[in-house]
Design a protein around this motif. Structure first.
Motif, mmCIF file in Angstrom:
data_model
loop_
_atom_site.group_PDB
_atom_site.id
_atom_site.type_symbol
_atom_site.label_atom_id
_atom_site.label_comp_id
_atom_site.label_asym_id
_atom_site.label_seq_id
_atom_site.Cartn_x
_atom_site.Cartn_y
_atom_site.Cartn_z
ATOM 1 N N ALA A 72 1.055 -1.189 -0.147
ATOM 2 C CA ALA A 72 0.205 0.108 0.028
ATOM 3 C C ALA A 72 1.049 1.254 0.028
ATOM 4 C CB ALA A 72 -0.977 -0.066 1.211
ATOM 5 N N LYS A 73 2.015 1.088 0.583
ATOM 6 C CA LYS A 73 3.176 2.263 0.830
ATOM 7 C C LYS A 73 3.810 2.582 -0.821
ATOM 8 C CE LYS A 73 4.372 1.535 5.200
ATOM 9 N NZ LYS A 73 5.572 1.349 6.266
ATOM 10 N N SER A 74 3.688 1.496 -1.388
ATOM 11 C CA SER A 74 4.754 1.375 -2.572
ATOM 12 C C SER A 74 4.099 1.928 -3.947
ATOM 13 C CB SER A 74 5.199 0.076 -2.987
ATOM 14 O OG SER A 74 5.735 -0.651 -1.749
ATOM 15 N N ASN A 75 5.064 2.679 -4.557
ATOM 16 C CA ASN A 75 4.869 2.906 -5.951
ATOM 17 C C ASN A 75 4.999 1.856 -7.024
ATOM 18 O OD1 ASN A 75 3.673 5.684 -5.357
ATOM 19 N ND2 ASN A 75 5.827 6.252 -5.256
ATOM 20 N N TRP A 76 4.868 1.997 -8.068
ATOM 21 C CA TRP A 76 5.576 0.867 -9.195
ATOM 22 C C TRP A 76 6.598 0.957 -9.293
ATOM 23 C CZ3 TRP A 76 2.617 -3.157 -10.245
ATOM 24 C CH2 TRP A 76 3.170 -4.005 -11.267
ATOM 25 N N ASN A 77 7.272 0.007 -8.180
ATOM 26 C CA ASN A 77 8.907 0.088 -8.400
ATOM 27 C C ASN A 77 9.190 -1.323 -8.042
ATOM 28 O OD1 ASN A 77 11.230 0.061 -6.552
ATOM 29 N ND2 ASN A 77 11.512 1.912 -7.136
ATOM 30 N N VAL A 78 10.055 -2.068 -8.910
ATOM 31 C CA VAL A 78 10.285 -3.349 -8.506
ATOM 32 C C VAL A 78 11.082 -3.633 -7.231
ATOM 33 C CG1 VAL A 78 12.441 -3.413 -10.013
ATOM 34 C CG2 VAL A 78 11.327 -5.561 -9.780
ATOM 35 N N ASP A 79 12.020 -2.766 -6.827
ATOM 36 C CA ASP A 79 12.689 -3.124 -5.533
ATOM 37 C C ASP A 79 11.754 -2.952 -4.314
ATOM 38 O OD1 ASP A 79 15.041 -3.628 -7.022
ATOM 39 O OD2 ASP A 79 15.490 -1.335 -7.027
ATOM 40 N N ASP A 80 10.775 -1.855 -4.455
ATOM 41 C CA ASP A 80 9.982 -1.755 -3.293
ATOM 42 C C ASP A 80 9.068 -2.864 -3.296
ATOM 43 O OD1 ASP A 80 11.250 0.665 -3.004
ATOM 44 O OD2 ASP A 80 9.683 1.989 -3.821
ATOM 45 N N ASN A 99 6.704 -8.442 -14.920
ATOM 46 C CA ASN A 99 7.992 -7.865 -15.816
ATOM 47 C C ASN A 99 7.805 -6.292 -15.557
ATOM 48 O OD1 ASN A 99 9.998 -7.105 -17.238
ATOM 49 N ND2 ASN A 99 8.949 -7.757 -19.362
ATOM 50 N N PHE A 100 8.740 -5.685 -14.797
ATOM 51 C CA PHE A 100 8.781 -4.268 -14.781
ATOM 52 C C PHE A 100 9.682 -3.381 -15.740
ATOM 53 C CE2 PHE A 100 6.651 -3.486 -10.276
ATOM 54 C CZ PHE A 100 6.905 -4.970 -10.008
ATOM 55 N N GLY A 101 10.466 -4.509 -16.516
ATOM 56 C CA GLY A 101 11.563 -3.924 -17.230
ATOM 57 C C GLY A 101 10.963 -3.448 -18.490
ATOM 58 N N ALA A 102 11.766 -2.712 -19.262
ATOM 59 C CA ALA A 102 11.403 -2.473 -20.666
ATOM 60 C C ALA A 102 11.342 -3.242 -21.654
ATOM 61 C CB ALA A 102 12.339 -1.150 -21.196
ATOM 62 N N PRO A 129 5.559 -8.563 -21.861
ATOM 63 C CA PRO A 129 6.159 -7.104 -22.048
ATOM 64 C C PRO A 129 6.057 -6.373 -20.641
ATOM 65 C CG PRO A 129 3.622 -7.461 -22.838
ATOM 66 C CD PRO A 129 4.018 -8.681 -22.198
ATOM 67 N N GLN A 130 6.416 -5.102 -20.808
ATOM 68 C CA GLN A 130 6.746 -4.349 -19.614
ATOM 69 C C GLN A 130 5.372 -4.095 -19.016
ATOM 70 O OE1 GLN A 130 8.226 -0.327 -20.289
ATOM 71 N NE2 GLN A 130 9.170 -0.298 -18.457
ATOM 72 N N ASP A 131 5.458 -4.042 -17.576
ATOM 73 C CA ASP A 131 4.167 -3.821 -16.906
ATOM 74 C C ASP A 131 2.942 -5.075 -16.996
ATOM 75 O OD1 ASP A 131 5.479 -1.554 -15.738
ATOM 76 O OD2 ASP A 131 4.844 -0.217 -17.250
#
Ligand code: GLC
Length: 590
Positions: A297-305, A552-555, A579-581
């Protein structure tokens, strides 16, 4: 019944749907959602595939804080219905195989609660005042508050009463904090748990679970510095005078005795904004049994988080005695996740600052990329729902609703907004609490006061008229016209909608995964830094199988592991790449 889903343990792998009752469905036409509205929509909830519903407060309240200011813990707000309506709703839920969880607010009452009214009348030093936290003020005549703490909703955390004493409130001044050192408070809440359990309630969500125990006596309040302020909720050493104090666990051990008077034992989940290393104490089955893990809930769209959120959630569950992990993308207190993922992304330590700034300027500062936000929200739900443990869905999340940023300031209800109006520093939480759209064709006209909002109809939230034939009131918070595209009936017929995706995800999860254990059932698949991928044992058509979830978070698109693709959040590339996202669920080839 599956291994983790026995009589006593139904909650361990449950999908819980959070209802904010005043904004869910209005049956009587007063513009406020009601208990009968929940009963009416039970079939919708059953079709969605949830195991339980959690109702945010529906008790008598003056709505100083959306119902979290409770006047009577053992009744239904007459505007939302009666106890008979409540019993009928529980019967309908149970008839549909859905458990019922109610929200208990034990940190504070409403200032209209009988205890507080008695405290005001009884005066200084009385037994009635001891149920709250009253202190003398500073200054020559006690005209200054006991210290300079600010409340979480803005403004001082102390309020002065007529005879000159001050009382403490973490939240709004209409929400005085109770004194958990007083035995009457213990009795009041034990009686409340028994009352709802006797009415068939299966569990409780405990509001502000990390705040109940207070120690305002050991040190002079004046000398407590900023590190011990109300704001500092994640204090790490247990020395905060109000947050995450060790004595809070004695309260939960006492409640556990009450929960265990019932068969099956009543369940509880705590809202405890503590560091992950402390969560397990609350989640022990000697105490509440479960605690929200808010890292998603605190995270944005970020693979590490996101990866960190999963690792910490699993670790926290592994440390508890008998609990399971929990996963939360959104709730009634935070900007909707589809919006968060469509705004510029910042590291998690800035939490929702971008969304909050954007809200503060009515959605004008940053571009909200809705297509991207939706794509990521779709990927997120697959990533989340394949995980072991319980999942909490907030109403409207399954429709892919976005935050409503441009509600006019004079229509806002959240004290966060009204208390800071002058400084205009926080627009509050109403943007995720707007009444749900159910029927696309029940379309309002552009409102005379703002053409982006509707007037005259409510997308099926309220009926056209009340029982006496007069037109229904407007929804308590205005609905934007763009809600039309998110109406439940429209999405139900659309194979590409968020609702259709949620339904398939929940169906697959129930069939494949609920029998397969908790934190120890997950193995990571290493597919590179930009990918979150894991496997779990699954049951497929009666046989043991291996499930995989890949995000997949990567391009660059990635090749999926060999297996049968069950579900994807977006179309795969021509060569079958993810694909990404986007996320995919598979059964791996053995
Ligand atoms: C919790 C609730 C929130 C409420 C606060 C005070 O954080 O989730 O909505 O304002 O407690 O009761």
């Amino acid at each position: 019944m599956t291994a983790n889903n026995t009589h006593d343990d139904w909650w361990k792998q449950a999908v819980v749907y959070q209802i904010y009752p005043r904004s869910f469905k209005d049956v009587n036409g007063d513009g406020l959602g009601d208990i009968a509205g929940i009963t009416e929509k039970m079939n919708y909830l059953k079709t969605l595939g949830v195991d339980a519903i959690w109702l945010s407060p529906f008790y008598p309240s003056e709505l100083a804080d959306g119902g979290y200011d409770v006047i009577d813990y053992r009744n239904v707000d007459p505007r939302l219905g009666t106890m008979n309506d409540f019993d009928a709703m529980v019967a309908a839920a149970h008839g549909s195989g859905i458990k019922v969880i109610v929200d208990i607010v034990p940190n504070h009452t409403s200032d209209k609660h009988r205890f507080f009214q008695e405290a005001l009348k009884a005066g200084r030093g009385s037994a009635a005042r001891d149920r709250y936290i009253f202190r003398e003020g500073r200054g020559k005549n006690g005209e200054l508050p006991p210290n300079d703490w600010q409340s979480l909703f803005g403004g001082p955390a102390w309020e002065r009463v007529d005879d000159g004493q001050w009382y403490f409130h973490i939240f709004a001044k209409e929400q005085p904090d109770v004194n958990w050192k007083n035995p009457d408070i213990h009795e009041e809440f034990k009686e409340t748990f028994r009352f709802w359990s006797d009415h068939g309630v299966d569990g409780f969500r405990i509001d502000v679970a990390h705040g109940l125990a207070k120690d305002f006596d050991s040190e002079s309040l004046e000398q407590l510095g900023a590190e011990f302020s109300v704001q500092n909720q994640e204090n790490r050493d247990g020395r905060s005078p109000m947050w995450d104090r060790p004595e809070v666990h004695d309260i939960y051990k006492e409640w556990r005795q009450v929960f265990n008077e019932y068969n099956p034992p009543r369940f509880a989940v705590g809202e405890a904004w503590v560091i992950p290393e402390h969560q397990y104490l609350y989640a022990s089955t000697d105490e509440l049994g479960q605690v929200f893990n808010f890292e998603f809930a605190k995270s944005n769209w970020n693979v590490d988080d996101m990866r960190k959120a999963i690792v910490e959630g699993l670790d926290a569950a592994a440390r508890t005695n008998g609990s399971t992990s929990t996963w939360v993308m959104s709730n009634h207190d935070i900007p909707r996740n589809a919006t968060r993922y469509g705004l510029p992304q910042v590291p998690s330590h800035e939490k929702h600052q971008v969304a909050k700034d954007w809200l503060l300027r009515d959605g004008k500062t940053y571009f909200e990329d809705r297509k991207l936000g939706t794509r990521r929200a779709r990927a997120a739900v697959l990533m989340e729902m394949g995980l072991p443990g319980s999942v909490y869905i907030y109403q409207g999340e399954e429709l892919g609703l976005f935050e409503v940023p441009d509600i006019p300031w004079n229509r806002l209800e959240d004290p966060n907004a009204s208390r800071t109006k002058q400084a205009a520093s926080d627009k509050g939480r109403d943007g995720c609490r707007v009444p749900l759209p159910w029927v696309a064709d029940d379309e309002p006209k552009p409102a005379s006061w703002d053409k982006n909002f509707g007037e005259g109809a409510s997308f099926g939230f309220s009926p056209a008229s009340k029982a006496d034939g007069t037109p229904s009131e407007a929804p308590h918070l205005p609905q934007p016209l763009w809600f039309k595209d998110f109406a439940a009936d429209k999405e139900a017929d659309d194979p590409t909608s968020m609702l259709t995706l949620y339904r398939s995800v929940l169906k697959n999860r129930a069939e494949l995964l609920t029998a397969t254990g908790d934190y120890d059932s997950l193995d990571w698949l290493d597919m590179g830094d930009d990918v979150i991928a894991y496997t779990r044992p699954a049951i497929y058509q009666g046989s043991a199988s291996t499930f995989a979830s890949v995000t997949n978070f990567g391009a660059a698109p990635i090749a999926l592991p060999k297996g049968r693709v069950l579900l994807t959040s977006a179309e795969l590339a021509e060569d079958g790449g993810l694909p990404q996202d986007a996320s995919a669920w598979l059964l791996l080839d053995e």
